[in-house]
Scaffold this motif. Structure first.
Motif, short mmCIF file in Angstrom:
data_model
loop_
_atom_site.label_atom_id
_atom_site.label_comp_id
_atom_site.label_asym_id
_atom_site.label_seq_id
_atom_site.Cartn_x
_atom_site.Cartn_y
_atom_site.Cartn_z
N GLY A 49 83.98 4.20 6.17
CA GLY A 49 82.58 4.27 6.54
C GLY A 49 81.91 5.55 6.08
O GLY A 49 80.77 5.54 5.62
N VAL A 50 82.63 6.67 6.18
CA VAL A 50 82.08 7.95 5.72
C VAL A 50 81.90 7.92 4.20
O VAL A 50 80.86 8.35 3.69
N PHE A 51 82.88 7.36 3.48
CA PHE A 51 82.75 7.22 2.03
C PHE A 51 81.52 6.39 1.69
O PHE A 51 80.74 6.75 0.81
N GLU A 52 81.33 5.27 2.39
CA GLU A 52 80.18 4.40 2.13
C GLU A 52 78.87 5.14 2.36
O GLU A 52 77.93 5.01 1.57
N GLU A 53 78.79 5.89 3.44
CA GLU A 53 77.57 6.64 3.73
C GLU A 53 77.31 7.69 2.66
O GLU A 53 76.19 7.85 2.20
N GLN A 54 78.35 8.42 2.27
CA GLN A 54 78.14 9.48 1.30
C GLN A 54 77.85 8.91 -0.09
O GLN A 54 77.01 9.43 -0.81
N ASP A 55 78.48 7.81 -0.45
CA ASP A 55 78.26 7.21 -1.76
C ASP A 55 77.04 6.31 -1.79
O ASP A 55 76.58 5.94 -2.85
N GLY A 56 76.47 5.99 -0.64
CA GLY A 56 75.31 5.11 -0.57
C GLY A 56 74.10 5.65 -1.29
O GLY A 56 73.22 4.88 -1.69
N ASP A 57 74.06 6.96 -1.51
CA ASP A 57 72.88 7.51 -2.18
C ASP A 57 72.77 7.01 -3.62
O ASP A 57 71.73 7.11 -4.23
#
Length: 115
Positions: A49-57
């Motif tokens: 989930g943290v990866f998704e949030e950080q890569d979501g940009d």
């Protein structure tokens, strides 16, 4: 102990908001290495989930991690400390603290919406 000294120095240094999320991921990975099966599974899910949030940009129309999602991660980590034991707890707490520092330093999407 050298690791404890490094841990203390790590949390005293100011960081760029994205650096906090990088450190969250690192700590969650270290926690997963020492965790038992149920906690390990939850840690992997939270890390993803943290990866998704950080890569979501790269893929979202509104770039950057969302404040509510990072706050939710910190909350989940709080609860997970009660299920974990030993060194795993220390890593989870440090990851949670980096989430909170990220939020306190203005990371995420605190811009007003709709104009």
């Amino acid at each position: 102990m050298t690791n404890d000294a490094n841990d203390a120095a790590e949390s005293d240094e100011p960081h760029e908001p994205d650096e906090h999320l990088k450190r969250v991921r690192e700590r969650l990975q270290r926690a997963a290495e020492t965790a038992d099966r149920p906690v390990d599974t939850q840690l992997h899910s939270i890390t993803a989930g943290v990866f998704e949030e950080q890569d979501g940009d790269l893929t979202q129309s509104e770039p950057g991690p969302k404040v509510d999602r990072i706050a939710e991660v910190a909350e989940k980590l709080d609860g997970l400390t009660e299920e974990a034991s030993g060194e795993t707890v220390k890593h989870i707490r440090i990851a949670r603290d980096h989430c909170r520092e990220y939020l306190a330093e203005g990371g995420g999407d605190e811009q007003p919406r709709g104009g």
